[in-house]
Design a protein around this motif. Sequence first.
Motif, PDB file in Angstrom:
ATOM      1  N   THR A 219      -6.302  -2.051   5.531  1.00  0.00           N
ATOM      2  CA  THR A 219      -5.973  -3.327   6.359  1.00  0.00           C
ATOM      3  C   THR A 219      -5.045  -4.048   5.439  1.00  0.00           C
ATOM      4  O   THR A 219      -4.000  -4.873   6.022  1.00  0.00           O
ATOM      5  CB  THR A 219      -7.117  -4.404   6.565  1.00  0.00           C
ATOM      6  N   ILE A 220      -5.001  -4.152   4.077  1.00  0.00           N
ATOM      7  CA  ILE A 220      -4.120  -4.657   3.291  1.00  0.00           C
ATOM      8  C   ILE A 220      -2.771  -4.024   3.314  1.00  0.00           C
ATOM      9  O   ILE A 220      -1.769  -4.643   3.409  1.00  0.00           O
ATOM     10  CB  ILE A 220      -4.496  -4.709   1.705  1.00  0.00           C
ATOM     11  N   TRP A 221      -2.856  -2.863   3.745  1.00  0.00           N
ATOM     12  CA  TRP A 221      -1.356  -1.996   3.693  1.00  0.00           C
ATOM     13  C   TRP A 221      -0.710  -2.557   5.095  1.00  0.00           C
ATOM     14  O   TRP A 221       0.609  -2.841   4.843  1.00  0.00           O
ATOM     15  CB  TRP A 221      -1.716  -0.654   4.178  1.00  0.00           C
ATOM     16  N   GLN A 222      -1.604  -2.631   6.161  1.00  0.00           N
ATOM     17  CA  GLN A 222      -0.813  -3.296   7.216  1.00  0.00           C
ATOM     18  C   GLN A 222      -0.530  -4.864   7.304  1.00  0.00           C
ATOM     19  O   GLN A 222       0.659  -5.156   7.948  1.00  0.00           O
ATOM     20  CB  GLN A 222      -1.800  -3.208   8.571  1.00  0.00           C
ATOM     21  N   MET A 223      -1.140  -5.364   6.405  1.00  0.00           N
ATOM     22  CA  MET A 223      -0.699  -6.785   6.318  1.00  0.00           C
ATOM     23  C   MET A 223       0.547  -6.854   5.380  1.00  0.00           C
ATOM     24  O   MET A 223       1.515  -7.848   5.818  1.00  0.00           O
ATOM     25  CB  MET A 223      -1.838  -7.552   5.466  1.00  0.00           C
ATOM     26  N   GLY A 224       0.387  -6.262   4.299  1.00  0.00           N
ATOM     27  CA  GLY A 224       1.704  -6.061   3.810  1.00  0.00           C
ATOM     28  C   GLY A 224       3.077  -5.569   4.351  1.00  0.00           C
ATOM     29  O   GLY A 224       4.139  -6.429   4.331  1.00  0.00           O
ATOM     30  N   ASP A 225       3.080  -4.734   5.401  1.00  0.00           N
ATOM     31  CA  ASP A 225       3.744  -4.407   6.197  1.00  0.00           C
ATOM     32  C   ASP A 225       4.157  -5.263   7.220  1.00  0.00           C
ATOM     33  O   ASP A 225       5.469  -5.577   7.572  1.00  0.00           O
ATOM     34  CB  ASP A 225       3.633  -2.975   7.003  1.00  0.00           C
ATOM     35  N   ALA A 226       3.335  -6.107   7.715  1.00  0.00           N
ATOM     36  CA  ALA A 226       3.639  -7.225   8.831  1.00  0.00           C
ATOM     37  C   ALA A 226       4.128  -8.455   8.259  1.00  0.00           C
ATOM     38  O   ALA A 226       4.922  -9.333   8.765  1.00  0.00           O
ATOM     39  CB  ALA A 226       2.244  -7.591   9.476  1.00  0.00           C
ATOM     40  N   LEU A 227       3.850  -8.837   6.983  1.00  0.00           N
ATOM     41  CA  LEU A 227       4.504 -10.038   6.393  1.00  0.00           C
ATOM     42  C   LEU A 227       6.007  -9.847   5.845  1.00  0.00           C
ATOM     43  O   LEU A 227       6.358  -8.689   5.431  1.00  0.00           O
ATOM     44  CB  LEU A 227       3.528 -10.464   4.980  1.00  0.00           C
ATOM     45  N   GLY A 228       6.715 -10.996   6.101  1.00  0.00           N
ATOM     46  CA  GLY A 228       8.198 -10.702   5.621  1.00  0.00           C
ATOM     47  C   GLY A 228       8.301 -11.106   4.201  1.00  0.00           C
ATOM     48  O   GLY A 228       7.274 -11.642   3.526  1.00  0.00           O
ATOM     49  N   GLY A 229       9.391 -11.017   3.583  1.00  0.00           N
ATOM     50  CA  GLY A 229       9.721 -11.120   2.096  1.00  0.00           C
ATOM     51  C   GLY A 229       9.320 -12.809   1.638  1.00  0.00           C
ATOM     52  O   GLY A 229       8.844 -13.033   0.777  1.00  0.00           O
TER      53      GLY A 229
ATOM     54  N   SER B  65       8.087   6.076   9.425  1.00  0.00           N
ATOM     55  CA  SER B  65       8.305   6.666   8.067  1.00  0.00           C
ATOM     56  C   SER B  65       7.983   5.570   7.018  1.00  0.00           C
ATOM     57  O   SER B  65       8.592   4.476   7.077  1.00  0.00           O
ATOM     58  CB  SER B  65       9.747   7.204   8.256  1.00  0.00           C
ATOM     59  N   VAL B  66       7.898   6.193   5.712  1.00  0.00           N
ATOM     60  CA  VAL B  66       7.664   5.297   4.561  1.00  0.00           C
ATOM     61  C   VAL B  66       8.500   5.759   3.403  1.00  0.00           C
ATOM     62  O   VAL B  66       9.062   7.056   3.417  1.00  0.00           O
ATOM     63  CB  VAL B  66       6.314   5.244   4.138  1.00  0.00           C
ATOM     64  N   ASP B  67       8.876   5.072   2.586  1.00  0.00           N
ATOM     65  CA  ASP B  67       9.712   5.395   1.285  1.00  0.00           C
ATOM     66  C   ASP B  67       9.140   4.335   0.209  1.00  0.00           C
ATOM     67  O   ASP B  67       7.961   3.895   0.285  1.00  0.00           O
ATOM     68  CB  ASP B  67      11.192   4.954   1.569  1.00  0.00           C
ATOM     69  N   PHE B  68       9.607   4.425  -1.091  1.00  0.00           N
ATOM     70  CA  PHE B  68       9.130   3.886  -2.065  1.00  0.00           C
ATOM     71  C   PHE B  68       9.200   2.217  -2.156  1.00  0.00           C
ATOM     72  O   PHE B  68       8.420   1.478  -2.492  1.00  0.00           O
ATOM     73  CB  PHE B  68       9.967   4.412  -3.570  1.00  0.00           C
ATOM     74  N   THR B  69      10.159   1.826  -1.196  1.00  0.00           N
ATOM     75  CA  THR B  69       9.974   0.284  -0.955  1.00  0.00           C
ATOM     76  C   THR B  69       8.706  -0.071  -0.429  1.00  0.00           C
ATOM     77  O   THR B  69       8.122  -1.083  -0.903  1.00  0.00           O
ATOM     78  CB  THR B  69      11.119  -0.065  -0.030  1.00  0.00           C
ATOM     79  N   ASP B  70       8.237   0.749   0.547  1.00  0.00           N
ATOM     80  CA  ASP B  70       6.638   0.443   1.010  1.00  0.00           C
ATOM     81  C   ASP B  70       5.824   0.251  -0.034  1.00  0.00           C
ATOM     82  O   ASP B  70       4.804  -0.630   0.123  1.00  0.00           O
ATOM     83  CB  ASP B  70       6.477   1.281   2.014  1.00  0.00           C
ATOM     84  N   TYR B  71       5.770   1.232  -1.064  1.00  0.00           N
ATOM     85  CA  TYR B  71       4.777   1.070  -2.241  1.00  0.00           C
ATOM     86  C   TYR B  71       5.112  -0.490  -2.908  1.00  0.00           C
ATOM     87  O   TYR B  71       4.182  -0.981  -3.544  1.00  0.00           O
ATOM     88  CB  TYR B  71       5.072   1.990  -2.970  1.00  0.00           C
ATOM     89  N   LEU B  72       6.454  -0.681  -3.140  1.00  0.00           N
ATOM     90  CA  LEU B  72       6.620  -1.930  -3.819  1.00  0.00           C
ATOM     91  C   LEU B  72       6.103  -3.187  -2.855  1.00  0.00           C
ATOM     92  O   LEU B  72       5.548  -4.061  -3.534  1.00  0.00           O
ATOM     93  CB  LEU B  72       8.165  -2.100  -3.937  1.00  0.00           C
TER      94      LEU B  72
ATOM     95  N   ILE C  39       1.941  -7.637  -2.311  1.00  0.00           N
ATOM     96  CA  ILE C  39       0.746  -8.551  -1.642  1.00  0.00           C
ATOM     97  C   ILE C  39      -0.433  -8.281  -2.445  1.00  0.00           C
ATOM     98  O   ILE C  39      -1.558  -9.243  -2.808  1.00  0.00           O
ATOM     99  CB  ILE C  39       0.743  -8.218  -0.207  1.00  0.00           C
ATOM    100  N   ILE C  40      -0.976  -6.939  -2.952  1.00  0.00           N
ATOM    101  CA  ILE C  40      -2.078  -6.638  -3.804  1.00  0.00           C
ATOM    102  C   ILE C  40      -1.927  -7.478  -4.927  1.00  0.00           C
ATOM    103  O   ILE C  40      -3.006  -8.176  -5.248  1.00  0.00           O
ATOM    104  CB  ILE C  40      -2.102  -5.104  -3.924  1.00  0.00           C
ATOM    105  N   SER C  41      -0.820  -7.755  -5.617  1.00  0.00           N
ATOM    106  CA  SER C  41      -0.617  -8.348  -7.013  1.00  0.00           C
ATOM    107  C   SER C  41      -1.022  -9.781  -6.730  1.00  0.00           C
ATOM    108  O   SER C  41      -1.624 -10.388  -7.542  1.00  0.00           O
ATOM    109  CB  SER C  41       0.561  -8.099  -7.745  1.00  0.00           C
TER     110      SER C  41
END
Length: 369
Positions: free
Chosen positions: A223-233, A316-323, A328-330
């Motif tokens: 759920t945190i993964w999806q939340m980070g993807d949905a929120l903008g910078g 598709s994902v790349d290293f930016t998604d990990y950042l 958001i987790i930090s």
Amino acid sequence: MATSDQRRPEIVVGLVATPPDYPALVVARLTAELADRLAEQVDADVRWIVREGWGEVAPRRDGGVEGLLDDLARRRADAGWDVAICLTDLPLHTERVPLVAQMSARRRVALVSLPALGLRQLRAVRAAVPNLVGRLLTDATEERVLLAGWAPPELTGQVAAIHRVVGGADAGELGYVASRLIGRLRLVTGMVRANRPGRALLGLSKLLVGAFGTAAFALTTDTIWQMGDALGGLRLAVIMILGLTALVTWLIVAHDLWKKPDRETPAELARLFNLGTILTLTLATAVSYLVLFAGTTLAAALLIDTSVLKQTLHRSVDFTDYLILAWIISSLATVGGTIGSGLEDEETVRAAAYGYHPEPGGWRDEKDA
């Protein structure tokens, strides 16, 4: 050679650290080299003797500069020094501008406010102290040794923090002040430097451990993964700022780091103390956040396979998604780490409060002696 040394006039210079915390470190380094600098810059025919000492853990704040000079003059007379220089971490003002240094030839003492020197304090002290010593001996009315042929250079050209000189030159009561704008900025950065944010950073170890524990748990929640993807910078930046602000506020409130004006601490000085505390804690928590962010990014890259993240985000994902995930987790883990901050050692956290100085080891021994 020994006979020649015995015939040379002798001048004893006392260096006092008030309070004996960060200023004591500067005094210790300066003591080791001051005699050579005085011989080189002031008078090579004098046998210079440098003594170091500690001032009060809680120096007088209500008496201002004059109160500090009076206390220093008594210390000089009791110790039998010819002149005395005090290095302090107190932010001082005169004419509503930061005071860098103040000398009193009548009392044969001078003080230097380390925060007013900015970040490069040791370099500035090395230039200012020999000059002040020479001026005190030259301007004093009953000096034991005449420094013949020595003309004191202007400190405004030697120390960048000094903008102009105020006071009565004929009376030997001179104040060296900074500029109104740049001087205040230099004072604030100097206060953070004197407060040693690295000490505050090391003191927040339990906070960082608690934040890493929260981050490790959050990494397993899709759920945190999806939340980070949905929120903008922008939203992620706001969450980060709110988390850091909440942490700094909690540290100040939980450990009673906010200084209130009282009989001993004027309102202006209390405001400066609080500003120094806030900036020190903000810097320490920001560095902690960067360490947490780097650790979380590495853990996410090692534990979460690209295919699993791709399946959850449906793209598709790349290293930016990990950042972004680490971002958001930090931020959320920083709030969780606030709970861990309540477990920090009281003395360790209070060391980040400007104006708070625990008694150093050996203090009682020196006072008793």
